[in-house]
Write an enzyme that holds these catalytic residues in place. Sequence first.
Site, short mmCIF file in Angstrom:
data_model
loop_
_atom_site.label_atom_id
_atom_site.label_comp_id
_atom_site.label_asym_id
_atom_site.label_seq_id
_atom_site.Cartn_x
_atom_site.Cartn_y
_atom_site.Cartn_z
N GLU A 41 3.80 3.94 12.76
CA GLU A 41 3.43 2.73 13.50
C GLU A 41 4.65 1.83 13.70
O GLU A 41 5.24 1.35 12.74
CB GLU A 41 2.33 1.99 12.73
CG GLU A 41 1.08 2.84 12.55
CD GLU A 41 0.15 2.31 11.48
OE1 GLU A 41 0.42 1.21 10.95
OE2 GLU A 41 -0.84 2.99 11.16
N LEU A 71 -2.31 3.22 15.44
CA LEU A 71 -2.54 2.63 14.12
C LEU A 71 -3.63 3.42 13.42
O LEU A 71 -4.78 2.99 13.31
CB LEU A 71 -2.95 1.16 14.26
CG LEU A 71 -1.97 0.26 15.01
CD1 LEU A 71 -2.48 -1.17 15.04
CD2 LEU A 71 -0.59 0.32 14.40
N ALA A 72 -3.28 4.60 12.95
CA ALA A 72 -4.27 5.50 12.35
C ALA A 72 -3.56 6.40 11.35
O ALA A 72 -2.98 7.42 11.71
CB ALA A 72 -4.95 6.33 13.43
N GLU A 73 -3.62 6.01 10.06
CA GLU A 73 -2.89 6.75 9.03
C GLU A 73 -3.37 8.19 8.91
O GLU A 73 -2.56 9.11 8.68
CB GLU A 73 -3.03 6.03 7.68
CG GLU A 73 -2.23 4.75 7.56
CD GLU A 73 -2.85 3.58 8.32
OE1 GLU A 73 -2.12 2.62 8.61
OE2 GLU A 73 -4.07 3.65 8.62
N GLN A 125 2.81 2.50 7.10
CA GLN A 125 3.44 1.19 7.23
C GLN A 125 3.44 0.39 5.93
O GLN A 125 4.41 -0.29 5.61
CB GLN A 125 2.76 0.39 8.35
CG GLN A 125 3.59 -0.76 8.85
CD GLN A 125 3.05 -1.31 10.15
OE1 GLN A 125 1.96 -1.89 10.17
NE2 GLN A 125 3.79 -1.14 11.23
N PHE A 126 2.35 0.45 5.17
CA PHE A 126 2.28 -0.11 3.81
C PHE A 126 1.44 0.85 2.99
O PHE A 126 0.41 1.34 3.45
CB PHE A 126 1.65 -1.51 3.81
CG PHE A 126 2.49 -2.55 4.48
CD1 PHE A 126 3.50 -3.22 3.79
CD2 PHE A 126 2.29 -2.85 5.81
CE1 PHE A 126 4.29 -4.16 4.42
CE2 PHE A 126 3.07 -3.79 6.46
CZ PHE A 126 4.07 -4.45 5.76
N PHE A 159 -2.42 1.29 2.54
CA PHE A 159 -3.26 1.94 3.55
C PHE A 159 -3.38 3.45 3.31
O PHE A 159 -3.92 4.17 4.15
CB PHE A 159 -2.68 1.70 4.95
CG PHE A 159 -2.44 0.25 5.27
CD1 PHE A 159 -3.22 -0.75 4.70
CD2 PHE A 159 -1.43 -0.13 6.13
CE1 PHE A 159 -3.02 -2.09 5.00
CE2 PHE A 159 -1.21 -1.47 6.43
CZ PHE A 159 -2.01 -2.45 5.87
N HIS A 179 -1.21 -4.77 0.86
CA HIS A 179 0.16 -4.42 1.24
C HIS A 179 1.05 -4.12 0.03
O HIS A 179 1.98 -3.34 0.13
CB HIS A 179 0.80 -5.55 2.05
CG HIS A 179 0.26 -5.69 3.43
ND1 HIS A 179 -1.06 -5.98 3.69
CD2 HIS A 179 0.87 -5.57 4.64
CE1 HIS A 179 -1.25 -6.05 5.00
NE2 HIS A 179 -0.10 -5.80 5.60
#
Length: 325
Positions: free
Chosen positions: A29, A58-60, A82-83, A86, A129
């Site tokens: 992302e 935006l889809a882990e 991203q973090f 997630f 996060h």
Amino acid sequence: MAQMTMIQAITDALRIELKNDENVLVFGEDVGKNGGVFRATEGLQDEFGEKRVFDTPLAESAINGLAIGLALEGFRPVPEIQFFGFVYETMDAINGQMARMRYRSGNTESAPITIRSPFGGGVNTPELHADSLEGLIAQQPGVKVVIPSTPYDAKGLLLASIRDNDPVVFLEHMKLYRSFRGEVPEEEYTIELGKADVKREGKDVTIVTYGAMVHSALKAAEQLEKENIDLEVIDLRTVSPIDYETIIESVQKTNRVVVVQEAQRQAGIAANVAAEIQERAILHLEAPVIRVTAPDTVYPFSEAEKAWLPNDKDIIEKVKYVLNF
């Protein structure tokens, strides 16, 4: 030697591998034009093109599903979550698929995937996060979990991770990204995965830790040195697999151990480290193996995180406990 922050060392490692191996792909992302939330991939898309460094939805779960497919087609994916809070969205891809790939295929396939992700407290992030969730992955055989504490280690460990033929989760503590600089060779080098580093030699108490807590332990060691207490600080660097040989060698010298982690007491890897030490070296211990951890609650909102996170004062308290036991 160059003076680099950890984020610069990570970017340098990614650039080296993108240049060395055309099968290395970096995606996640906002990692493309924006260079990621922390600018870890800044400039890489301009240098290597949108087919090598690219943004994803935006889809882990989709990010790591894509990584599995690419790995099976001969690529060496380096996806970014991203973090790390997630990671719940993609646990099946990591623990259910990547970790089992070599076994499931009878050693005919592998998953040379390196998942990069920031984590860690002390920087006032929103909920989900900062969580230290390394224990969730470390409990799954088949996945290596790497957590550097210095710019030098970050570059060498990331290069080794990308070149590894099995999946690696590479966790980067946000507080360490730009908090200090260190000497980092400009040329490529690797650091063996699964090998701890003695960051400070000592004779009285062994501190076993990783990530940002390495620096809290070193700070505690500096303060206790004024009281003639000599700490040995071991940085695990890889929390799965763990280098017990280095730990036990230290325990046999100091006879006392404090295991330190940022994660909650019931989480992380400290409990397993303590159990292994007592199984392997109980006759060398002159005190129980003590843990310094966060409390067993969900990660607090940022207003309370300073009081919640373990620190050098907590380490000093436990060191004195084992010395006076």
